[in-house]
Design a protein around this motif. Sequence first.
Motif, PDB file in Angstrom:
ATOM      1  N   VAL A 182      -4.023  -6.449 -24.747  1.00  0.00           N
ATOM      2  CA  VAL A 182      -3.047  -5.382 -24.200  1.00  0.00           C
ATOM      3  C   VAL A 182      -1.753  -6.041 -24.802  1.00  0.00           C
ATOM      4  CG1 VAL A 182      -2.209  -4.319 -22.222  1.00  0.00           C
ATOM      5  CG2 VAL A 182      -4.639  -5.168 -22.464  1.00  0.00           C
ATOM      6  N   ASP A 183      -1.109  -4.887 -25.160  1.00  0.00           N
ATOM      7  CA  ASP A 183       0.423  -4.930 -25.746  1.00  0.00           C
ATOM      8  C   ASP A 183       1.531  -4.506 -24.540  1.00  0.00           C
ATOM      9  OD1 ASP A 183      -0.209  -5.036 -28.641  1.00  0.00           O
ATOM     10  OD2 ASP A 183      -1.115  -3.100 -28.322  1.00  0.00           O
ATOM     11  N   VAL A 184       0.919  -3.553 -23.540  1.00  0.00           N
ATOM     12  CA  VAL A 184       1.815  -3.553 -22.548  1.00  0.00           C
ATOM     13  C   VAL A 184       1.087  -3.120 -21.293  1.00  0.00           C
ATOM     14  CG1 VAL A 184       2.443  -1.258 -23.422  1.00  0.00           C
ATOM     15  CG2 VAL A 184       4.277  -2.059 -21.855  1.00  0.00           C
ATOM     16  N   ALA A 185       1.738  -3.615 -20.333  1.00  0.00           N
ATOM     17  CA  ALA A 185       1.132  -2.987 -19.012  1.00  0.00           C
ATOM     18  C   ALA A 185       1.868  -2.328 -18.033  1.00  0.00           C
ATOM     19  CB  ALA A 185       0.386  -4.390 -17.936  1.00  0.00           C
ATOM     20  N   LEU A 186       1.350  -1.252 -17.305  1.00  0.00           N
ATOM     21  CA  LEU A 186       2.184  -0.454 -16.576  1.00  0.00           C
ATOM     22  C   LEU A 186       1.644  -0.061 -15.152  1.00  0.00           C
ATOM     23  CD1 LEU A 186       4.375   1.964 -16.123  1.00  0.00           C
ATOM     24  CD2 LEU A 186       3.026   3.315 -17.397  1.00  0.00           C
ATOM     25  N   SER A 187       2.608  -0.055 -14.103  1.00  0.00           N
ATOM     26  CA  SER A 187       2.152   0.166 -12.801  1.00  0.00           C
ATOM     27  C   SER A 187       3.128   0.562 -11.806  1.00  0.00           C
ATOM     28  CB  SER A 187       1.379  -1.158 -12.293  1.00  0.00           C
ATOM     29  OG  SER A 187       2.324  -2.203 -11.936  1.00  0.00           O
ATOM     30  N   LYS A 188       2.784   1.026 -10.517  1.00  0.00           N
ATOM     31  CA  LYS A 188       3.461   1.426  -9.719  1.00  0.00           C
ATOM     32  C   LYS A 188       3.188   0.840  -8.340  1.00  0.00           C
ATOM     33  CE  LYS A 188       6.042   5.490  -7.665  1.00  0.00           C
ATOM     34  NZ  LYS A 188       5.784   5.273  -6.522  1.00  0.00           N
ATOM     35  N   HIS A 189       3.961  -0.377  -8.017  1.00  0.00           N
ATOM     36  CA  HIS A 189       3.829  -0.889  -6.744  1.00  0.00           C
ATOM     37  C   HIS A 189       2.149  -1.603  -6.633  1.00  0.00           C
ATOM     38  CE1 HIS A 189       7.339  -0.425  -4.380  1.00  0.00           C
ATOM     39  NE2 HIS A 189       7.466   0.822  -4.813  1.00  0.00           N
ATOM     40  N   SER A 190       1.680  -1.840  -8.033  1.00  0.00           N
ATOM     41  CA  SER A 190       0.530  -2.591  -7.917  1.00  0.00           C
ATOM     42  C   SER A 190       0.791  -4.056  -7.556  1.00  0.00           C
ATOM     43  CB  SER A 190      -0.378  -2.630  -9.248  1.00  0.00           C
ATOM     44  OG  SER A 190      -1.220  -3.425  -9.384  1.00  0.00           O
ATOM     45  N   ILE A 191       0.089  -4.659  -6.776  1.00  0.00           N
ATOM     46  CA  ILE A 191       0.355  -6.124  -6.331  1.00  0.00           C
ATOM     47  C   ILE A 191      -0.369  -7.040  -7.856  1.00  0.00           C
ATOM     48  CG2 ILE A 191      -0.353  -7.982  -4.714  1.00  0.00           C
ATOM     49  CD1 ILE A 191       1.546  -5.846  -3.709  1.00  0.00           C
ATOM     50  N   GLU A 192      -1.399  -6.672  -8.331  1.00  0.00           N
ATOM     51  CA  GLU A 192      -2.182  -7.529  -9.238  1.00  0.00           C
ATOM     52  C   GLU A 192      -1.703  -7.407 -10.450  1.00  0.00           C
ATOM     53  OE1 GLU A 192      -4.217  -6.602  -5.321  1.00  0.00           O
ATOM     54  OE2 GLU A 192      -3.966  -5.192  -6.933  1.00  0.00           O
ATOM     55  N   LEU A 193      -1.192  -6.191 -10.978  1.00  0.00           N
ATOM     56  CA  LEU A 193      -0.935  -5.990 -12.442  1.00  0.00           C
ATOM     57  C   LEU A 193       0.152  -7.034 -13.009  1.00  0.00           C
ATOM     58  CD1 LEU A 193      -0.809  -3.135 -14.842  1.00  0.00           C
ATOM     59  CD2 LEU A 193       1.318  -4.384 -14.467  1.00  0.00           C
ATOM     60  N   PRO A 194       1.389  -7.147 -11.951  1.00  0.00           N
ATOM     61  CA  PRO A 194       2.243  -8.088 -12.456  1.00  0.00           C
ATOM     62  C   PRO A 194       1.763  -9.475 -12.720  1.00  0.00           C
ATOM     63  CG  PRO A 194       3.245  -6.277 -11.238  1.00  0.00           C
ATOM     64  CD  PRO A 194       1.842  -6.257 -11.156  1.00  0.00           C
ATOM     65  N   ARG A 195       0.982  -9.876 -11.890  1.00  0.00           N
ATOM     66  CA  ARG A 195       0.626 -11.115 -11.775  1.00  0.00           C
ATOM     67  C   ARG A 195      -0.280 -11.468 -12.925  1.00  0.00           C
ATOM     68  NH1 ARG A 195      -1.659 -11.781  -5.770  1.00  0.00           N
ATOM     69  NH2 ARG A 195      -1.755 -14.172  -6.119  1.00  0.00           N
ATOM     70  N   ILE A 196      -1.178 -10.566 -13.224  1.00  0.00           N
ATOM     71  CA  ILE A 196      -2.208 -10.808 -14.570  1.00  0.00           C
ATOM     72  C   ILE A 196      -1.480 -10.731 -15.663  1.00  0.00           C
ATOM     73  CG2 ILE A 196      -4.156  -9.854 -15.421  1.00  0.00           C
ATOM     74  CD1 ILE A 196      -5.390  -8.867 -12.543  1.00  0.00           C
ATOM     75  N   ALA A 197      -0.520  -9.898 -15.715  1.00  0.00           N
ATOM     76  CA  ALA A 197       0.086  -9.457 -16.930  1.00  0.00           C
ATOM     77  C   ALA A 197       0.995 -10.752 -17.153  1.00  0.00           C
ATOM     78  CB  ALA A 197       1.208  -8.355 -17.007  1.00  0.00           C
ATOM     79  N   PHE A 198       1.764 -11.387 -16.211  1.00  0.00           N
ATOM     80  CA  PHE A 198       2.522 -12.367 -16.331  1.00  0.00           C
ATOM     81  C   PHE A 198       1.603 -13.927 -16.940  1.00  0.00           C
ATOM     82  CE2 PHE A 198       4.639 -16.522 -14.799  1.00  0.00           C
ATOM     83  CZ  PHE A 198       5.781 -16.356 -15.252  1.00  0.00           C
TER      84      PHE A 198
END
Length: 346
Positions: free
Chosen positions: A87-103
């Motif tokens: 994945v090149d870029v991840a996008l969410s709105k108030h997702s708890i999980e996406l920022p943690r996985i992306a990081f």
Amino acid sequence: MVSLKIWIDISNAPHVRFFKDVIKYLESEGEDLIITARDFGDIHKLMNMYDIDFISVGKHGVSLYDKLKESTSRVYELVDVINDEKVDVALSKHSIELPRIAFGLGIPSLYVLDNEHALAANKLTLPLCNRIITPNKIDIWKLMQFGADPNSIIPYNGTSELMHFKSFEYNDNIFDDLDLKLKYPKTILMRPEPSLASYLDADCHKSVLSPIVDVLKEYANILILPRFKAQAEIFEGIDNVTILEPPVDTSSLMKKADLVIGAGGTMNREAAILQTPVISCYPGKTLAVDQYYIDQGLMFRSNDIDEVIQKALAFIVNPHEKIDFKTDDLFQIIIDNIYDLGNEGK
């Protein structure tokens, strides 16, 4: 030009409307999208209604124990979905999980935020996000207290609900299409509180709207749009009260209605944008994004039942005049930042 692989995670029903035009645009540009969505409320129904392909991962928890367990389980499942996708870029709105996985996987992430009172969610996500798009009405110092890097914050004039109307086509026949039996010439649309949300301490078997409904049902048709089955049961069997079964065209309903009374947030702000008179009786702290529309004269807020009733009766007789207000192009801000972040590693 090489296409981007973009991951979008959807964790709440309003986020479907928020992202639908972004998704359609990116698909039309030939980008490779991975869209994940948890099983909660009407998310899956709305995704199907808007013809969006998605992978269902995880569900919602009610108690603190359940929330922690389900979120942890969802991270575990999503990692396996995303890890081999490059994945090149991840996008969410108030997702708890996406920022943690992306990081954790080294994926640049773009996060859309509009609730400065979501304490747990903000602490778990904001320190991990590469960029945070947020209304300029929200105090940047509050976000920094959660650990957000001030250099990552991209403020804009407006609120996230502006995205819901980018491709909106008003259906003036919405009442007929839903075969509503309306007794009175005036109609009030009501939305109960988000009593399952972690940021609100509320009983899901009660609603602050109940005493308001008891009075106003004698003056106008009452349409209730519940969030879940137990909430619908609160209003069952009441004369002149119609319980709507989602998914429905809520935007046309709000525009057609004479008044919106909401104990939540999203639909109140949508009504304000549509310039339908709206009363907020949200039982939590006033959000900055609500204050934005209150300041514009497009929303009235009160937790006093008698005051809400009196204001409602005044609104259905004398709605406010059209109010002009300027906002930024949030859609373009999001698209520009997706490409900017996604191309950084190319």
